[in-house]
Write a protein that holds these residues in place. Structure first.
Motif, PDB file in Angstrom:
ATOM      1  N   VAL A  36      10.735   1.593   3.428  1.00 47.22           N
ATOM      2  CA  VAL A  36       9.485   1.713   4.171  1.00 47.22           C
ATOM      3  C   VAL A  36       9.587   2.928   5.079  1.00 47.22           C
ATOM      4  CG1 VAL A  36       7.845   0.568   5.705  1.00 47.22           C
ATOM      5  CG2 VAL A  36       9.256  -0.804   4.138  1.00 47.22           C
ATOM      6  N   LEU A  51       5.695   3.358   0.688  1.00 53.75           N
ATOM      7  CA  LEU A  51       6.593   2.344   0.145  1.00 53.75           C
ATOM      8  C   LEU A  51       7.230   2.843  -1.146  1.00 53.75           C
ATOM      9  CD1 LEU A  51       4.480  -0.938   0.550  1.00 53.75           C
ATOM     10  CD2 LEU A  51       6.037   0.138   2.199  1.00 53.75           C
ATOM     11  N   VAL A  71      -0.854  -4.079   2.395  1.00 53.69           N
ATOM     12  CA  VAL A  71      -0.204  -3.667   3.643  1.00 53.69           C
ATOM     13  C   VAL A  71      -1.197  -3.797   4.782  1.00 53.69           C
ATOM     14  CG1 VAL A  71       1.010  -1.802   4.829  1.00 53.69           C
ATOM     15  CG2 VAL A  71       1.250  -2.064   2.337  1.00 53.69           C
ATOM     16  N   ILE A 108       3.816  -6.610   4.663  1.00 48.81           N
ATOM     17  CA  ILE A 108       3.814  -6.047   3.308  1.00 48.81           C
ATOM     18  C   ILE A 108       3.939  -7.183   2.307  1.00 48.81           C
ATOM     19  CG2 ILE A 108       5.000  -4.523   1.688  1.00 48.81           C
ATOM     20  CD1 ILE A 108       6.162  -3.075   4.172  1.00 48.81           C
ATOM     21  N   THR A 110       4.191  -7.438  -1.726  1.00 45.36           N
ATOM     22  CA  THR A 110       4.335  -6.639  -2.939  1.00 45.36           C
ATOM     23  C   THR A 110       3.656  -7.329  -4.113  1.00 45.36           C
ATOM     24  OG1 THR A 110       6.468  -7.661  -3.443  1.00 45.36           O
ATOM     25  CG2 THR A 110       6.492  -5.648  -2.119  1.00 45.36           C
TER      26      THR A 110
END
Length: 388
Positions: A36, A51, A71, A108, A110
């Motif tokens: 990050v 990222l 995010v 965050i 993913t």
């Protein structure tokens, strides 16, 4: 003596024959960790978070961006701000203008369902940059930055910068091949490839601490050294410097990165240390996450320098070897028609200037390789919006 010599030879052969390549497990490790990069900008400028995932040391690629994540910036008062991502792993939000009375963190999620959170931290205000200047060295200039905090609250500083410079190719291509007729014609001004702009971002970690000083004042903290022979100083050079206030923990994180990446090389250098950031996998606290989220208003300042600071006897060091060769052209009437292609010029090369007979007729051209004549191979002819 003969026996001793023979024994030494056998020992040498044994040492070389028994050598096998050693590939440490870390080189081919299947593990890939989240990286990050970025700062939560508490002011009115954009917040940009990048990222990516780590790659193996023996991998064919060095960049592994992570798109498709969700995010957000979250406050300890349950407010949130979303960032918009692209396919290169960049996530951006316009000016957030965050109240300094709250704490904030980065969230965050993913695409594969993992969630990461940074610690809640305070907004650390950044004081303005006082000035950017340079000192003259033997073979170049050293850029530096000055700053101070009259409230005596900053103590830990970090900088990065972007350079932009106007340069020119070694030879000017005054002519070009008209693709519609395959003939050599004078090069129009809007197709010039002599002057271009190039840019580069800083790569070193630039830090300074005033924690042990009586005043919170940074004086001539080094940024970069530019040789006089560099193309950056050939015409006009500009640099924009960004300044970030850090907490003590953030400063220590960046200091460890600096030691691990820039100061290793001998047994007397600082030894590698584990990077303890402030971002964690919610479901697996033991998973390494590389990065540290800071929250501050970013201060910046730009300066311009011209070639007037370069000694007059300096020779620019071009990143290639350049020569000009001569090429003739002819048609049935002889050497007096400019609308003819060159006879022995390589197809990829560019004509630089014309060669004239005593009577004023063109009988040929000088030419050189694209590296030496076409600046767009390393830059752009489009003038930046901030250029003066």
């Amino acid at each position: 003596m003969k026996k001793i010599t023979s024994g030494c030879c056998l020992l040498v052969l044994f040492l070389f024959c028994c050598k096998k390549p050693y590939n440490p497990p870390v080189i081919a490790s299947a593990s890939s960790y989240l990286v990050v990069e970025g700062v939560i900008n508490s002011g009115n400028d954009s917040t940009i978070i990048k990222l990516s995932k780590t790659v193996n040391l023996n991998a064919q690629v060095t960049l592994n961006p992570l798109p498709g994540a969700t995010v957000t910036v979250e406050s300890d008062q349950s407010a949130s701000w979303g960032l918009t991502g692209d396919n290169k792993g960049n996530y951006v939000a316009p000016g957030l203008n965050l109240p300094v009375t709250s704490k904030y963190r980065l969230s965050i999620k993913t695409a594969d369902g993992k969630q990461y959170l940074s610690d809640f931290i305070i907004v650390k205000p950044t004081p303005p940059i006082d000035s950017i200047g340079y000192t003259v060295k033997n073979k170049g200039i050293e850029l530096y930055v000055n700053s101070h905090d009259p409230a005596n609250n900053t103590h830990y500083y970090r900088w990065d910068y972007n350079e932009t410079w106007l340069f020119h190719s070694k030879y000017e291509s005054e002519f070009m091949v008209d693709p519609s007729t395959n003939n050599i014609v004078p090069r129009p001004s809007d197709k010039g490839v002599y002057y271009c702009y190039a840019n580069e971002a800083s790569s070193n970690i630039l830090l300074n601490s005033t924690a042990k000083l009586s005043k919170d004042e940074v004086y001539q903290s080094p940024l970069a050294t530019i040789p006089y022979s560099s193309e950056k100083l050939e015409v006009t050079y500009s640099v924009i410097v960004r300044q970030y206030a850090l907490t003590g923990d953030a400063y220590q994180f960046y200091l460890n990165i600096k030691k691990n990446t820039e100061q290793l090389g001998s047994i007397f250098d600082a030894q590698p240390s584990q990077l303890q950031g402030n971002i964690h996998n919610v479901a697996d606290a033991g998973e390494p996450v590389i990065g540290y989220i800071s929250i501050t208003n970013i201060q910046s300042k730009r300066i311009f320098l011209t070639s007037a600071i370069v000694p007059v006897n300096t020779t620019t060091n071009y990143p290639y070897d350049c020569e000009q060769d001569t090429a003739l052209y002819r048609n049935k009437q002889g050497y007096n028609d400019v609308q003819n292609i060159l006879i022995n010029q390589p197809v990829t090369d560019l004509p630089t200037r014309a060669l004239f007979t005593p009577t004023g007729s063109i009988y040929g051209f000088l030419y050189s390789t694209p590296d030496c004549t076409d600046c767009t191979l390393r830059g752009t002819t489009k003038t930046p919006s901030f250029w003066r």
